[in-house]
Write a protein that holds these residues in place. Structure first.
Motif, short mmCIF file in Angstrom:
data_model
loop_
_atom_site.label_atom_id
_atom_site.label_comp_id
_atom_site.label_asym_id
_atom_site.label_seq_id
_atom_site.Cartn_x
_atom_site.Cartn_y
_atom_site.Cartn_z
N ASN A 15 0.86 -1.19 0.00
CA ASN A 15 0.00 0.00 0.00
C ASN A 15 0.90 1.24 0.00
N VAL A 16 0.63 2.19 -0.91
CA VAL A 16 1.55 3.30 -1.09
C VAL A 16 1.43 4.38 -0.02
N LEU A 17 0.33 4.40 0.69
CA LEU A 17 0.13 5.52 1.61
C LEU A 17 1.21 5.60 2.71
N PRO A 18 1.47 4.50 3.44
CA PRO A 18 2.54 4.58 4.45
C PRO A 18 3.89 4.92 3.81
N ALA A 19 4.14 4.37 2.63
CA ALA A 19 5.42 4.60 1.96
C ALA A 19 5.61 6.08 1.67
N VAL A 20 4.55 6.68 1.12
CA VAL A 20 4.66 8.09 0.75
C VAL A 20 4.82 8.96 2.00
N MET A 21 4.08 8.61 3.05
CA MET A 21 4.17 9.43 4.26
C MET A 21 5.55 9.34 4.89
N LEU A 22 6.09 8.13 4.90
CA LEU A 22 7.42 7.95 5.49
C LEU A 22 8.49 8.63 4.62
N SER A 23 8.29 8.63 3.31
CA SER A 23 9.23 9.32 2.41
C SER A 23 9.36 10.78 2.81
N SER A 46 -5.17 5.64 -12.88
CA SER A 46 -5.42 5.75 -11.44
C SER A 46 -4.15 6.21 -10.72
N GLY A 47 -2.99 5.76 -11.23
CA GLY A 47 -1.72 6.24 -10.68
C GLY A 47 -1.59 7.74 -10.85
N PHE A 48 -1.98 8.21 -12.04
CA PHE A 48 -1.92 9.66 -12.27
C PHE A 48 -2.83 10.40 -11.31
N TYR A 49 -4.06 9.90 -11.13
CA TYR A 49 -4.98 10.64 -10.25
C TYR A 49 -4.49 10.64 -8.80
N PHE A 50 -3.86 9.55 -8.40
CA PHE A 50 -3.28 9.52 -7.05
C PHE A 50 -2.24 10.64 -6.91
N CYS A 51 -1.34 10.73 -7.90
CA CYS A 51 -0.32 11.79 -7.86
C CYS A 51 -0.96 13.17 -7.97
N ALA A 52 -2.02 13.26 -8.78
CA ALA A 52 -2.67 14.56 -9.01
C ALA A 52 -3.24 15.11 -7.72
N ILE A 53 -3.80 14.21 -6.89
CA ILE A 53 -4.35 14.67 -5.61
C ILE A 53 -3.23 15.30 -4.77
N PHE A 54 -2.06 14.65 -4.76
CA PHE A 54 -0.94 15.21 -3.99
C PHE A 54 -0.45 16.52 -4.62
N LEU A 55 -0.50 16.60 -5.95
CA LEU A 55 -0.09 17.85 -6.61
C LEU A 55 -1.01 18.98 -6.17
N ILE A 56 -2.32 18.69 -6.13
CA ILE A 56 -3.28 19.73 -5.73
C ILE A 56 -3.03 20.14 -4.27
N GLY A 70 5.10 -14.21 -8.89
CA GLY A 70 5.79 -12.98 -9.29
C GLY A 70 5.73 -11.92 -8.22
N LEU A 71 6.11 -10.72 -8.61
CA LEU A 71 6.18 -9.62 -7.65
C LEU A 71 4.83 -8.94 -7.52
N PRO A 72 4.45 -8.56 -6.29
CA PRO A 72 3.20 -7.83 -6.12
C PRO A 72 3.31 -6.41 -6.67
N ALA A 73 2.16 -5.81 -6.94
CA ALA A 73 2.18 -4.45 -7.48
C ALA A 73 1.78 -3.46 -6.39
N THR A 74 2.29 -2.23 -6.52
CA THR A 74 1.90 -1.20 -5.57
C THR A 74 0.42 -0.86 -5.77
N ASN A 75 -0.24 -0.49 -4.66
CA ASN A 75 -1.66 -0.14 -4.76
C ASN A 75 -2.03 0.83 -3.66
N PHE A 76 -3.17 1.48 -3.86
CA PHE A 76 -3.71 2.35 -2.82
C PHE A 76 -5.03 1.72 -2.39
N PHE A 77 -5.02 0.94 -1.32
CA PHE A 77 -6.17 0.17 -0.88
C PHE A 77 -6.84 -0.54 -2.06
N GLY A 78 -6.00 -1.22 -2.83
CA GLY A 78 -6.54 -2.01 -3.94
C GLY A 78 -6.51 -1.31 -5.28
N MET A 79 -6.46 0.01 -5.26
CA MET A 79 -6.43 0.76 -6.52
C MET A 79 -5.03 0.68 -7.12
#
Ligand SMILES: Nc1ncnc2c1ncn2[C@@H]1O[C@H](COP(=O)(O)OP(=O)(O)OP(=O)(O)O)[C@@H](O)[C@H]1O
Ligand SMILES: [Mg+2]
Lengths: 253, 387
Positions: free
Chosen positions: B91-99, B187-197, B172-181
């Motif tokens: 899940n990307v949320l903890p990763a991004v916050m810790l970054s 959807s990756g773009f919209y996730f980044c777009a929210i942070f851009l806003i 294989g390797l798991p994929a990054t997701n935001f609570f399944g998204m």
């Protein structure tokens, strides 16, 4: 009368040049104290030693009972000693209003305050205060102008407003009317008289004798780094040493 | 009805600005279509580098302190995110916050040291510290950074949280997701777009706050600030840390959309890129850095993809001789030559518009307004005559 600022035995040399030699000075509360003297006498250097720009080689500077030597400029500002510079020190890229808002914020926020989520446009109190300060020096009509674009005389008046808005205990003025037209000089004299009525203590360095004799309660004469005379305007006017060192020259001009 | 809404609308208001900004960002996949720039990979890059540049602009645009080492925080953000993916969860949320948090720590350290100096010496200190970090990431710190190969996911990663939550063993390797998204594609773009806003909102607030004004005043006359009663050091350090956190966020998002991290992300060229973007667009303005990002990323991705054949297609409506001639000239500037085009563009902007693209926009709008008022007054004069 209580003493606001006491300068005792201050010496300062630049390389081989003795800029200040054993300077002693007492500034009384509520008084306007003028320091006069020829170019290069060390007048600005003396102020620099008071506000933390320079550290004297020896001697002490006591303001309101506190030792000021070695203090940071911003600490001295908050102690209540504010300087208006000889060459205008303003924020040339900012508007006149912003130039005055910043010292008002300093007064309110202290040396550091992290408030990125406040809106500047909601600071009505600061805004009104700044507009009043600009009106005091007659610049309120141009409050949106860039400070870098106004005349030298206006810059000095702007800087005066920046100093006054902090309502300091002691205001140090380094040639506040240099570069001003006669009319503006007279206006500045009126303004300085007005703030004297508010009880603000001032040190004023000035070459213009008209300004000095209209404002000063007390005059000290500095020549080559030494105080050669100190007294009331009348005493100074009639002091032969002063006439020789300074006044004589200016009257001949 | 519409009139009253329009009357309430003013760019002085934060809400109006944010409304317009969010609409423009979220509709980017639509309005970028005619430019051929609407594919998710590039859109994600726009958003991520947008955040990077917005943050950089808070330091450079407001205080005037030019950091040449901001890519360190980008790299730190990416490494942190990948480690979170490896150790805890995809899940990307903890990763991004810790970054963001780890980048803040690095920014505090580097900022504390570099801000002992100003001007060119500050720039050189940041550059030196950044190159040091880059070299460390390449060599000594290999156990943490995997050195040259770069830090990647592997099937042996523990991912404690994910395995606790019973995400079974996958092929294989798991994929990054935001609570399944999914984090790839739109959807990756919209996730980044929210942070851009969000990033833009914070920047807008800072620009319009007393704190922001003090930062601008430091750029204008730092000495004056000291005698006015401000200790400028904590102001500068806080601005440095904020901009480092933005860079950390950008780095985290890079890893979120593509889970790997390499030392080259910290290299001085990457630090230089964000400087170019900010100056090209207009440092110290809210939108400028984003325009700079748009132009540079567009050139990097679109111009570099053009080649002789695609140019021939563009010019094939012309007679053969003319087309040949044009292709022979223009092909120098595309493909591998996109750097040349960008270099020329950058030179032209810096020489003629030192305030960047935003200065050009300003000149244009002032000209337009003047023309409009002239037209209006002409009309009223004519009206007066006819009466
Ligand atoms: N930072 C400095 N370094 C070296 N010499 C200095 C410095 N500041 C002042 N001086 C010298 O000290 C002497 C006194 O200078 P100061 O500026 O105090 O004179 P002043 O009385 O204010 O003169 P003016 O009326 O021209 O303003 C001058 O000879 C000047 O050149
Ligand atoms: Mg002087």
């Amino acid at each position: 009368m209580s003493i606001v600022l006491e300068i005792k035995g201050v010496n300062k040399t630049f390389g081989g040049l003795k800029a200040l030699t054993d300077v002693n000075l007492k500034i009384e509360e509520g008084k306007t104290h003028a320091i006069i003297g020829p170019n290069g006498a060390g007048k600005s250097t003396l102020l620099n030693c008071c506000i933390g720009k320079l550290i004297p080689d020896s001697g002490s500077v006591t303001f309101n009972g506190q030792d000021m030597i070695g203090k940071q400029p911003y600490e001295i500002n908050h102690a209540g000693m504010v300087r208006v510079f000889q060459t205008p020190e303003i924020f040339p890229e900012l508007s006149l209003l912003e130039n005055v808002v910043i010292p008002a914020l300093a007064k309110r926020d202290g040396i550091f305050k992290f408030n990125p989520f406040k809106m500047l446009s909601n600071e009505t109190e600061i805004h009104d205060q700044a507009m009043r300060a600009l009106a005091d020096v007659g610049l309120d009509k141009f409050h949106q102008k860039n400070a870098g674009s106004i005349s030298r005389g206006d810059k000095r008046r702007l800087e005066l407003a920046m100093g006054l808005i902090q309502n300091p205990t002691l205001l140090l003025l380094d040639e506040p009317t240099a570069g001003m037209a006669r009319h503006d000089t007279n206006q500045t004299i009126d303004l300085l008289k007005k703030i004297k009525d508010r009880g603000m203590t001032k040190i004023i360095i000035e070459h213009d004798m008209h300004v000095v004799f209209s404002l000063a309660d007390h005059i000290s004469v500095l020549a080559q780094g030494c105080i050669i005379a100190s007294g009331t305007p009348d005493e100074i006017r009639n002091n032969p040493k002063v006439k020789e060192a300074y006044l004589g020259e200016t009257e001949d001009e | 009805m519409i009139k009253s809404i329009l009357e309430k609308f003013s760019l002085e208001k934060n809400s109006s600005v944010m409304l317009v900004f969010a609409a423009v960002v979220l509709s980017a996949p639509i309005w970028l279509t005619p430019f051929g720039a609407n594919y998710p990979d590039l859109l994600q890059k726009f958003a991520i580098f947008g955040i990077f540049a917005i943050g950089f602009n808070i330091l450079f645009g407001l205080t005037g302190y030019l950091s040449f080492g901001h890519a360190v925080f980008l790299g730190v953000g990416s490494y942190t995110a990948v480690w979170v993916f490896k150790l805890f969860t995809m899940n990307v949320l903890p990763a991004v916050m810790l970054s963001v948090a780890i980048a803040a720590v690095f920014a505090l350290l580097i900022g504390y040291i570099s801000l002992r100096r100003s001007g060119i010496y500050f720039s050189i200190l940041t550059l030196a510290l950044a190159q040091m970090s880059y070299n460390l990431a390449y060599s000594v710190l290999t156990p943490i950074t995997s050195g040259e190969t770069g830090l990647q996911l592997s099937s042996e990663d523990p991912r404690y949280i994910d395995s606790l939550l019973g995400a079974g063993v996958q092929e294989g390797l798991p994929a990054t997701n935001f609570f399944g998204m999914s984090m790839s594609g739109y959807s990756g773009f919209y996730f980044c777009a929210i942070f851009l806003i969000l990033a833009f909102y914070i920047s807008l607030k800072i620009f319009r706050s007393p704190y922001g004004l003090k930062l601008i005043a430091i750029k204008s006359n730092q000495k004056r600030m000291l005698y006015t009663g401000f200790n400028t050091r904590p102001y500068l350090l806080s601005a440095f840390v904020i901009s480092g956190m933005f860079a950390g966020l950008a780095g985290g998002l890079m890893a979120a959309t593509d889970p790997l991290a390499g030392a080259e992300r910290m290299q001085w060229t990457a630090s230089g890129e964000v400087v170019l973007m900010t100056i090209l667009g207009g440092s110290g303005t809210l939108i400028g850095p984003l325009l700079g990002v748009g132009v540079i990323k567009y050139f990097e991705n679109i111009f570099s993809a053009l080649n002789e054949t695609s140019l021939r297609e563009i010019f094939n409506f012309l007679p053969d001789v003319v087309a040949d001639f044009l292709v022979s000239i223009t092909h120098v500037f595309v493909g591998e030559g996109w750097h040349l085009t960008l270099g020329i563009l950058f030179m032209l902007v810096v020489i003629f518009l030192p305030g960047g693209i935003m200065q050009g926009v300003g000149i244009f709008t002032r000209y337009y307004k003047k023309k409009m008022t002239e037209l209006k007054s002409e009309r009223s004069v004519e009206k007066g005559k006819s009466q």
